[in-house]
Design a protein around this motif. Structure first.
Motif, PDB file in Angstrom:
ATOM      1  N   ALA A   8      -7.686  -5.385  -3.405  1.00  0.00           N
ATOM      2  CA  ALA A   8      -6.863  -6.643  -3.827  1.00  0.00           C
ATOM      3  C   ALA A   8      -6.759  -6.306  -5.399  1.00  0.00           C
ATOM      4  N   SER A   9      -7.546  -5.809  -5.929  1.00  0.00           N
ATOM      5  CA  SER A   9      -7.585  -5.468  -7.420  1.00  0.00           C
ATOM      6  C   SER A   9      -6.485  -4.576  -7.930  1.00  0.00           C
ATOM      7  N   GLY A  10      -6.158  -3.702  -6.789  1.00  0.00           N
ATOM      8  CA  GLY A  10      -5.092  -2.590  -7.252  1.00  0.00           C
ATOM      9  C   GLY A  10      -3.687  -3.141  -7.559  1.00  0.00           C
ATOM     10  N   LYS A  11      -2.868  -2.283  -7.821  1.00  0.00           N
ATOM     11  CA  LYS A  11      -1.326  -2.784  -8.002  1.00  0.00           C
ATOM     12  C   LYS A  11      -0.661  -3.191  -7.005  1.00  0.00           C
ATOM     13  N   THR A  12      -0.907  -2.486  -5.791  1.00  0.00           N
ATOM     14  CA  THR A  12      -0.291  -3.168  -4.548  1.00  0.00           C
ATOM     15  C   THR A  12      -1.205  -4.432  -4.030  1.00  0.00           C
ATOM     16  N   GLY A  13      -2.234  -4.138  -4.098  1.00  0.00           N
ATOM     17  CA  GLY A  13      -3.167  -5.360  -3.693  1.00  0.00           C
ATOM     18  C   GLY A  13      -2.932  -6.525  -4.194  1.00  0.00           C
ATOM     19  N   VAL A  31     -13.096  -6.885  -3.127  1.00  0.00           N
ATOM     20  CA  VAL A  31     -13.026  -6.188  -4.202  1.00  0.00           C
ATOM     21  C   VAL A  31     -14.435  -5.663  -4.592  1.00  0.00           C
ATOM     22  N   ARG A  32     -14.667  -4.809  -5.525  1.00  0.00           N
ATOM     23  CA  ARG A  32     -15.935  -4.308  -6.119  1.00  0.00           C
ATOM     24  C   ARG A  32     -16.296  -4.963  -7.380  1.00  0.00           C
ATOM     25  N   THR A  33     -17.705  -4.842  -7.681  1.00  0.00           N
ATOM     26  CA  THR A  33     -18.299  -5.498  -8.648  1.00  0.00           C
ATOM     27  C   THR A  33     -17.559  -5.489  -9.943  1.00  0.00           C
ATOM     28  N   ASN A  34     -17.115  -4.438 -10.163  1.00  0.00           N
ATOM     29  CA  ASN A  34     -16.358  -4.159 -11.405  1.00  0.00           C
ATOM     30  C   ASN A  34     -14.785  -4.280 -11.386  1.00  0.00           C
ATOM     31  N   SER A  35     -14.259  -4.614 -10.226  1.00  0.00           N
ATOM     32  CA  SER A  35     -13.021  -4.455 -10.223  1.00  0.00           C
ATOM     33  C   SER A  35     -12.066  -5.758 -10.929  1.00  0.00           C
ATOM     34  N   GLN A  36     -11.058  -5.446 -11.640  1.00  0.00           N
ATOM     35  CA  GLN A  36     -10.205  -6.291 -12.374  1.00  0.00           C
ATOM     36  C   GLN A  36      -9.296  -7.203 -11.667  1.00  0.00           C
ATOM     37  N   TRP A 129      -6.195  13.504   4.699  1.00  0.00           N
ATOM     38  CA  TRP A 129      -7.304  12.283   4.737  1.00  0.00           C
ATOM     39  C   TRP A 129      -6.731  10.907   5.081  1.00  0.00           C
ATOM     40  N   LYS A 130      -5.525  10.798   4.763  1.00  0.00           N
ATOM     41  CA  LYS A 130      -4.973   9.488   4.861  1.00  0.00           C
ATOM     42  C   LYS A 130      -4.334   9.510   6.401  1.00  0.00           C
ATOM     43  N   ARG A 131      -3.924  10.609   6.703  1.00  0.00           N
ATOM     44  CA  ARG A 131      -3.609  10.719   8.299  1.00  0.00           C
ATOM     45  C   ARG A 131      -4.933  10.584   9.172  1.00  0.00           C
ATOM     46  N   GLY A 151       7.031   6.710  -2.926  1.00  0.00           N
ATOM     47  CA  GLY A 151       6.500   6.739  -4.103  1.00  0.00           C
ATOM     48  C   GLY A 151       6.528   5.163  -4.750  1.00  0.00           C
ATOM     49  N   LEU A 152       5.329   4.650  -5.515  1.00  0.00           N
ATOM     50  CA  LEU A 152       5.326   3.371  -5.770  1.00  0.00           C
ATOM     51  C   LEU A 152       5.743   3.348  -7.266  1.00  0.00           C
ATOM     52  N   ASN A 153       6.441   2.104  -7.510  1.00  0.00           N
ATOM     53  CA  ASN A 153       6.594   1.777  -8.791  1.00  0.00           C
ATOM     54  C   ASN A 153       6.462   0.256  -9.240  1.00  0.00           C
ATOM     55  N   PRO A 178       9.201  -0.151  -5.056  1.00  0.00           N
ATOM     56  CA  PRO A 178       8.453  -0.986  -5.619  1.00  0.00           C
ATOM     57  C   PRO A 178       7.412  -1.598  -4.907  1.00  0.00           C
ATOM     58  N   ARG A 179       6.127  -1.634  -5.670  1.00  0.00           N
ATOM     59  CA  ARG A 179       4.985  -2.327  -5.205  1.00  0.00           C
ATOM     60  C   ARG A 179       5.266  -3.760  -4.446  1.00  0.00           C
ATOM     61  N   ARG A 180       6.316  -4.301  -5.295  1.00  0.00           N
ATOM     62  CA  ARG A 180       6.405  -5.739  -4.986  1.00  0.00           C
ATOM     63  C   ARG A 180       7.088  -5.924  -3.386  1.00  0.00           C
TER      64      ARG A 180
HETATM   65  N1  LIG Z   1       1.050   5.469  -6.174  1.00  0.00           N
HETATM   66  C1  LIG Z   1       1.923   5.840  -5.277  1.00  0.00           C
HETATM   67  O1  LIG Z   1       3.160   6.267  -5.537  1.00  0.00           O
HETATM   68  C2  LIG Z   1       1.594   5.865  -3.846  1.00  0.00           C
HETATM   69  C3  LIG Z   1       2.660   6.454  -2.809  1.00  0.00           C
HETATM   70  C4  LIG Z   1       2.401   6.055  -1.469  1.00  0.00           C
HETATM   71  C5  LIG Z   1       1.219   5.510  -1.027  1.00  0.00           C
HETATM   72  N2  LIG Z   1       0.162   5.172  -1.978  1.00  0.00           N
HETATM   73  C6  LIG Z   1      -0.949   4.520  -1.575  1.00  0.00           C
HETATM   74  O2  LIG Z   1      -0.728   2.976  -1.685  1.00  0.00           O
HETATM   75  C7  LIG Z   1      -1.986   2.319  -1.796  1.00  0.00           C
HETATM   76  C8  LIG Z   1      -1.948   1.581  -3.137  1.00  0.00           C
HETATM   77  O3  LIG Z   1      -1.606   2.169  -4.058  1.00  0.00           O
HETATM   78  P1  LIG Z   1      -1.776   1.601  -5.750  1.00  0.00           P
HETATM   79  O4  LIG Z   1      -1.357   2.772  -6.606  1.00  0.00           O
HETATM   80  O5  LIG Z   1      -1.021   0.349  -5.773  1.00  0.00           O
HETATM   81  O6  LIG Z   1      -3.120   1.124  -5.632  1.00  0.00           O
HETATM   82  P2  LIG Z   1      -4.360   1.322  -7.086  1.00  0.00           P
HETATM   83  O7  LIG Z   1      -3.560   0.461  -8.164  1.00  0.00           O
HETATM   84  O8  LIG Z   1      -4.606   2.678  -7.428  1.00  0.00           O
HETATM   85  O9  LIG Z   1      -5.532   0.372  -6.302  1.00  0.00           O
HETATM   86  C9  LIG Z   1      -6.317   0.983  -5.474  1.00  0.00           C
HETATM   87  C10 LIG Z   1      -7.292   0.053  -5.020  1.00  0.00           C
HETATM   88  O10 LIG Z   1      -8.270   0.363  -4.186  1.00  0.00           O
HETATM   89  C11 LIG Z   1      -9.460   0.181  -4.706  1.00  0.00           C
HETATM   90  N3  LIG Z   1     -10.657   1.077  -4.532  1.00  0.00           N
HETATM   91  C12 LIG Z   1     -10.413   2.549  -4.862  1.00  0.00           C
HETATM   92  N4  LIG Z   1     -11.619   3.243  -4.640  1.00  0.00           N
HETATM   93  C13 LIG Z   1     -12.211   2.403  -4.062  1.00  0.00           C
HETATM   94  C14 LIG Z   1     -13.577   2.447  -3.395  1.00  0.00           C
HETATM   95  N5  LIG Z   1     -14.419   3.639  -3.357  1.00  0.00           N
HETATM   96  N6  LIG Z   1     -14.374   1.084  -3.020  1.00  0.00           N
HETATM   97  C15 LIG Z   1     -13.609  -0.058  -2.780  1.00  0.00           C
HETATM   98  N7  LIG Z   1     -12.401  -0.173  -3.382  1.00  0.00           N
HETATM   99  C16 LIG Z   1     -11.656   0.792  -3.898  1.00  0.00           C
HETATM  100  C17 LIG Z   1      -9.258   0.057  -6.249  1.00  0.00           C
HETATM  101  O11 LIG Z   1     -10.410  -0.938  -6.658  1.00  0.00           O
HETATM  102  P3  LIG Z   1     -10.908  -0.961  -8.185  1.00  0.00           P
HETATM  103  O12 LIG Z   1      -9.934  -1.859  -8.691  1.00  0.00           O
HETATM  104  O13 LIG Z   1     -12.156  -1.517  -8.115  1.00  0.00           O
HETATM  105  O14 LIG Z   1     -10.738   0.414  -8.745  1.00  0.00           O
HETATM  106  C18 LIG Z   1      -8.091  -0.758  -6.148  1.00  0.00           C
HETATM  107  O15 LIG Z   1      -8.270  -2.112  -5.561  1.00  0.00           O
HETATM  108  C19 LIG Z   1      -2.933   3.516  -1.878  1.00  0.00           C
HETATM  109  O16 LIG Z   1      -3.540   3.606  -0.706  1.00  0.00           O
HETATM  110  C20 LIG Z   1      -2.302   4.767  -2.223  1.00  0.00           C
HETATM  111  O17 LIG Z   1      -2.709   5.761  -2.030  1.00  0.00           O
HETATM  112  C21 LIG Z   1       0.347   5.245  -3.357  1.00  0.00           C
END
Ligand SMILES: NC(=O)c1ccc[n+]([C@@H]2O[C@H](COP(=O)([O-])OP(=O)(O)OC[C@H]3O[C@@H](n4cnc5c(N)ncnc54)[C@H](OP(=O)(O)O)[C@@H]3O)[C@@H](O)[C@H]2O)c1
Length: 226
Positions: A8-13, A31-36, A129-131, A151-153, A178-180
């Protein structure tokens, strides 16, 4: 319905959390301890998890009807990230959901999941690994949906005119979303029973006409039958 959102701290989450709030869902951020987390979500219920700690995962998901998995390994020199996060991290979340009775699971995966030959695999064979993560979910007996975005933007403008192109697995190869819009799709899946048991690939464009997920799945099903 109460939903847990991991990553949930990620750009999609965080966008998934925002979209869930818009439709009045009760949510818990995993989230993790240091997640923003963005300031606008800081008052929401949170649980600190480690993807390798079953107890923390069980506590985080307990009491929720659904889990949306938006964790993903971040590009790094540590090439074990995709195996740890996108395969075993997903597996541990799925097993935890089973243990605590969260029946509905949505997994954010990726277009081309399962491909061996792809430039993205330079990062720790991430698509392979994703599969494997997807397969754990598919064999879980839970009500699952896999969403594979292109691809996400970060674009947030003019999204009202943008249509999501939905297909079944292994059809789309490239293009962006877009992630939205991905976040909106995750929430839409929760309210679309026909998405259960499906892998949906999504990208977006301004040429297609806008369909709901339900309409798109209906068309895909008719196409498959012919
Ligand atoms: N980027 C692309 O273009 C793209 C394309 C297709 C699919 N995707 C997939 O879409 C998903 C979302 O991507 P995103 O770029 O929006 O994500 P992101 O911003 O990179 O966020 C990743 C999230 O996963 C958490 N995370 C990572 N390692 C972890 C761990 N070991 N334990 C617990 N939490 C962990 C991060 O936590 P912290 O904030 O604590 O680090 C963060 O909340 C991902 O699965 C990505 O592979 C991405």
């Amino acid at each position: 319905m109460k939903i847990a959102i991991s990553g949930a701290s990620g750009k999609t989450g965080y966008r998934i959390a925002e979209e869930a709030l818009k439709v009045g869902l009760d949510i818990r951020l995993l989230v993790r301890t240091n997640s923003q987390i963005p300031d606008n979500l800081s008052n929401l219920e949170k649980a600190i998890i480690s993807l390798t700690d079953k107890t923390s995962l069980d506590k985080g998901i307990e009491g929720c009807d659904a889990l949306i998995i938006a964790t993903g390994a971040k590009p790094s020199i540590d090439l074990t990230g995709p195996a740890r996060v996108d395969a075993f991290g997903v597996q541990n979340q799925v097993e935890s959901a089973k243990r605590v009775g969260a029946k509905r699971l949505i997994l954010v995966s990726s277009l081309c999941a399962g491909r061996w030959f792809h430039p993205l695999n330079l990062f720790g064979l991430i698509l392979v690994w994703k599969r494997i993560g997807e397969k754990h979910l598919e064999t879980s007996n839970l009500d699952w949906t896999v969403i594979r975005p292109g691809g996400l933007n970060e674009r947030e403008d003019d999204l009202a005119n943008e249509a999501v192109l939905f297909t079944g697995p292994d059809i789309q190869e490239e293009a962006y979303i877009p992630r939205r819009l991905l976040a909106k799709c995750c929430i839409e899946a929760l309210n679309t029973p026909s998405s259960i048991g499906k892998i949906l690939e999504i990208t977006s464009n301004t040429e297609n006409s806008t369909l709901t997920m339900k309409e798109a799945i209906k068309r895909l099903t008719v196409k498959e039958a012919n």
